[in-house]
Motif scaffolding. Structure first.
Motif, PDB file in Angstrom:
ATOM      1  N   THR A  74       0.829  -1.207   0.000  1.00 44.38           N
ATOM      2  CA  THR A  74       0.000   0.000   0.000  1.00 44.38           C
ATOM      3  C   THR A  74       0.861   1.254   0.000  1.00 44.38           C
ATOM      4  N   ALA A  75       1.930   1.234   0.762  1.00 43.44           N
ATOM      5  CA  ALA A  75       2.849   2.383   0.797  1.00 43.44           C
ATOM      6  C   ALA A  75       3.512   2.594  -0.560  1.00 43.44           C
ATOM      7  N   MET A  76       3.927   1.515  -1.216  1.00 43.09           N
ATOM      8  CA  MET A  76       4.568   1.634  -2.514  1.00 43.09           C
ATOM      9  C   MET A  76       3.595   2.142  -3.572  1.00 43.09           C
ATOM     10  N   GLU A  77       2.358   1.701  -3.499  1.00 40.05           N
ATOM     11  CA  GLU A  77       1.351   2.186  -4.443  1.00 40.05           C
ATOM     12  C   GLU A  77       1.105   3.680  -4.260  1.00 40.05           C
ATOM     13  N   ALA A  78       1.123   4.140  -3.016  1.00 37.49           N
ATOM     14  CA  ALA A  78       0.965   5.572  -2.751  1.00 37.49           C
ATOM     15  C   ALA A  78       2.145   6.353  -3.311  1.00 37.49           C
ATOM     16  N   ALA A  79       3.342   5.804  -3.163  1.00 36.72           N
ATOM     17  CA  ALA A  79       4.539   6.460  -3.695  1.00 36.72           C
ATOM     18  C   ALA A  79       4.487   6.545  -5.215  1.00 36.72           C
ATOM     19  N   GLU A  80       4.030   5.479  -5.848  1.00 35.86           N
ATOM     20  CA  GLU A  80       3.894   5.485  -7.308  1.00 35.86           C
ATOM     21  C   GLU A  80       2.864   6.520  -7.756  1.00 35.86           C
ATOM     22  N   ALA A  81       1.756   6.591  -7.039  1.00 36.24           N
ATOM     23  CA  ALA A  81       0.716   7.568  -7.377  1.00 36.24           C
ATOM     24  C   ALA A  81       1.202   8.994  -7.202  1.00 36.24           C
ATOM     25  N   ALA A  82       2.192   9.181  -6.324  1.00 34.36           N
ATOM     26  CA  ALA A  82       2.756  10.516  -6.083  1.00 34.36           C
ATOM     27  C   ALA A  82       3.822  10.903  -7.102  1.00 34.36           C
ATOM     28  N   GLY A  83       4.142  10.017  -8.028  1.00 32.32           N
ATOM     29  CA  GLY A  83       5.106  10.341  -9.072  1.00 32.32           C
ATOM     30  C   GLY A  83       6.152   9.282  -9.327  1.00 32.32           C
ATOM     31  N   GLY A  84       6.523   8.522  -8.289  1.00 32.04           N
ATOM     32  CA  GLY A  84       7.461   7.421  -8.447  1.00 32.04           C
ATOM     33  C   GLY A  84       8.774   7.797  -9.115  1.00 32.04           C
ATOM     34  N   ASP A  85       9.356   6.822  -9.780  1.00 34.19           N
ATOM     35  CA  ASP A  85      10.594   7.008 -10.537  1.00 34.19           C
ATOM     36  C   ASP A  85      10.296   7.921 -11.725  1.00 34.19           C
ATOM     37  N   LYS A  86      11.036   9.012 -11.873  1.00 38.35           N
ATOM     38  CA  LYS A  86      10.714   9.995 -12.908  1.00 38.35           C
ATOM     39  C   LYS A  86      10.953   9.474 -14.323  1.00 38.35           C
ATOM     40  N   ARG A  87      11.668   8.343 -14.445  1.00 39.29           N
ATOM     41  CA  ARG A  87      11.920   7.769 -15.775  1.00 39.29           C
ATOM     42  C   ARG A  87      10.815   6.823 -16.220  1.00 39.29           C
ATOM     43  N   GLY A  88       9.987   6.345 -15.283  1.00 37.14           N
ATOM     44  CA  GLY A  88       8.939   5.407 -15.638  1.00 37.14           C
ATOM     45  C   GLY A  88       8.940   4.185 -14.734  1.00 37.14           C
ATOM     46  N   ARG A  89       8.429   3.070 -15.258  1.00 38.07           N
ATOM     47  CA  ARG A  89       8.262   1.849 -14.462  1.00 38.07           C
ATOM     48  C   ARG A  89       8.821   0.644 -15.214  1.00 38.07           C
ATOM     49  N   GLN A  90       9.373  -0.291 -14.470  1.00 38.43           N
ATOM     50  CA  GLN A  90       9.835  -1.535 -15.086  1.00 38.43           C
ATOM     51  C   GLN A  90       9.776  -2.724 -14.144  1.00 38.43           C
ATOM     52  N   SER A  91      10.264  -2.577 -12.917  1.00 38.36           N
ATOM     53  CA  SER A  91      10.309  -3.736 -12.025  1.00 38.36           C
ATOM     54  C   SER A  91       9.882  -3.364 -10.614  1.00 38.36           C
ATOM     55  N   ALA A  92       9.511  -4.371  -9.858  1.00 30.96           N
ATOM     56  CA  ALA A  92       9.140  -4.194  -8.453  1.00 30.96           C
ATOM     57  C   ALA A  92       9.312  -5.523  -7.742  1.00 30.96           C
ATOM     58  N   ALA A  93       9.451  -5.466  -6.421  1.00 24.18           N
ATOM     59  CA  ALA A  93       9.627  -6.685  -5.640  1.00 24.18           C
ATOM     60  C   ALA A  93       9.121  -6.472  -4.222  1.00 24.18           C
ATOM     61  N   LEU A  94       8.769  -7.576  -3.603  1.00 26.49           N
ATOM     62  CA  LEU A  94       8.347  -7.598  -2.195  1.00 26.49           C
ATOM     63  C   LEU A  94       8.961  -8.827  -1.554  1.00 26.49           C
ATOM     64  N   LYS A  95       9.670  -8.615  -0.450  1.00 31.42           N
ATOM     65  CA  LYS A  95      10.326  -9.721   0.235  1.00 31.42           C
ATOM     66  C   LYS A  95      10.091  -9.598   1.732  1.00 31.42           C
ATOM     67  N   ILE A  96       9.636 -10.692   2.338  1.00 33.18           N
ATOM     68  CA  ILE A  96       9.325 -10.731   3.769  1.00 33.18           C
ATOM     69  C   ILE A  96      10.056 -11.904   4.401  1.00 33.18           C
ATOM     70  N   VAL A  97      10.692 -11.671   5.559  1.00 35.43           N
ATOM     71  CA  VAL A  97      11.234 -12.787   6.339  1.00 35.43           C
ATOM     72  C   VAL A  97      10.549 -12.802   7.704  1.00 35.43           C
ATOM     73  N   HIS A  98      10.299 -14.011   8.188  1.00 27.18           N
ATOM     74  CA  HIS A  98       9.779 -14.172   9.544  1.00 27.18           C
ATOM     75  C   HIS A  98      10.979 -14.400  10.475  1.00 27.18           C
ATOM     76  N   ASP A  99      11.107 -15.565  11.060  1.00 28.38           N
ATOM     77  CA  ASP A  99      12.214 -15.793  11.985  1.00 28.38           C
ATOM     78  C   ASP A  99      13.375 -16.564  11.361  1.00 28.38           C
ATOM     79  N   GLU A 100      13.255 -16.886  10.079  1.00 30.05           N
ATOM     80  CA  GLU A 100      14.264 -17.709   9.427  1.00 30.05           C
ATOM     81  C   GLU A 100      15.141 -16.867   8.497  1.00 30.05           C
TER      82      GLU A 100
END
Length: 250
Positions: free
Chosen positions: A146-172
């Motif tokens: 949700t935070a990243m989507e808000a950042a993109e809506a606010a203008g994001g990377d001024k060159r455009g869009r190409q890639s994105a990622a999400l990575k989560i670790v628990h205790d491992e």
């Protein structure tokens, strides 16, 4: 070339990073995480060494700020790099080199940092931070997306869009969730689809995986299979199709 958010859930102590860029496969080089250790994003003129050696330092008990001091001090190219991170105690730190391309900068709050370069303006990191802080009731992965989507809506990377990622670790050391859109016209939208696919089956099977505390994992998959079947039945009853592009089972 990039904007990213690094966060630690204060309740679960899980870590997450999300990144977006007009650069191929940013998720391959920007995020570095380990459960019970910390999370590091390295970007701009990216140095993966900031991530790999930074995690090694965090494992030895070095603070977030000391990690930055160490990796920056010995690097002649640090003027063109960004790094932001959170350590095992929730301490956050960030660095933006003075030759990073405008707009560039970072923000730090309790258990969360946001940084970016080559952005349309400071409103991008402002939107990411404000949105993350305003959604404390969401699971970590949802807050990050949700935070990243808000950042993109606010203008994001001024060159455009190409890639994105999400990575989560628990205790491992291995990720609980690791999804990437490496070359896509709407990479954050694709991350949303991949997250929906993960919720259909993958994240339920993740509950079976071995952990530090249980090296065998859960060997009886009966309850997981029932949960997945119930979710599939609920989706079919509601007339919703699967978010996956996978072929039907043979």
């Amino acid at each position: 070339m990039t904007f990213s958010i690094v966060a630690r859930d204060k309740t679960t102590r899980y870590y997450g990073i999300s990144v977006a860029s007009r650069f191929f496969a940013a998720g391959a080089v920007v995020p570095h995480l380990a459960g019970q250790v910390g999370a590091i994003a390295t970007q701009a003129l990216v140095s993966p060494i900031y991530g790999t050696e930074g995690l090694s330092l965090l494992r030895s008990g070095v603070s977030a700020q000391r990690v930055i001091d160490t990796v920056v001090a010995r690097d002649n190219g640090s003027h063109s790099r960004q790094i932001h991170l959170i350590d095992a105690k929730g301490r956050a730190a960030a660095f933006t080199g003075d030759k990073c391309i405008d707009w560039c900068g970072h923000l730090i709050e309790d258990n969360v940092t946001v940084a970016g370069n080559m952005l349309s303006g400071p409103q991008v990191v402002d939107a990411a931070m404000e949105t993350y802080l305003a959604n404390s009731g969401l699971p970590l992965e949802e807050r990050l997306l949700t935070a990243m989507e808000a950042a993109e809506a606010a203008g994001g990377d001024k060159r455009g869009r190409q890639s994105a990622a999400l990575k989560i670790v628990h205790d491992e050391d291995y990720p609980w969730l690791d999804i990437r859109s490496d070359d896509h016209a709407a990479p954050l939208e694709e991350l949303r689809r991949l997250h929906a696919v993960a919720q259909e089956r993958y994240l339920h099977f993740a509950e079976l995986m071995p952990t530090r505390e249980n090296i065998h994992g859960l060997l009886d998959r009966t309850e997981i299979d029932r949960k997945i079947a119930d979710l599939e039945a609920e989706r079919e009853k509601a007339g919703r199709s699967s978010a996956s592009f996978a072929t039907p089972p043979s």
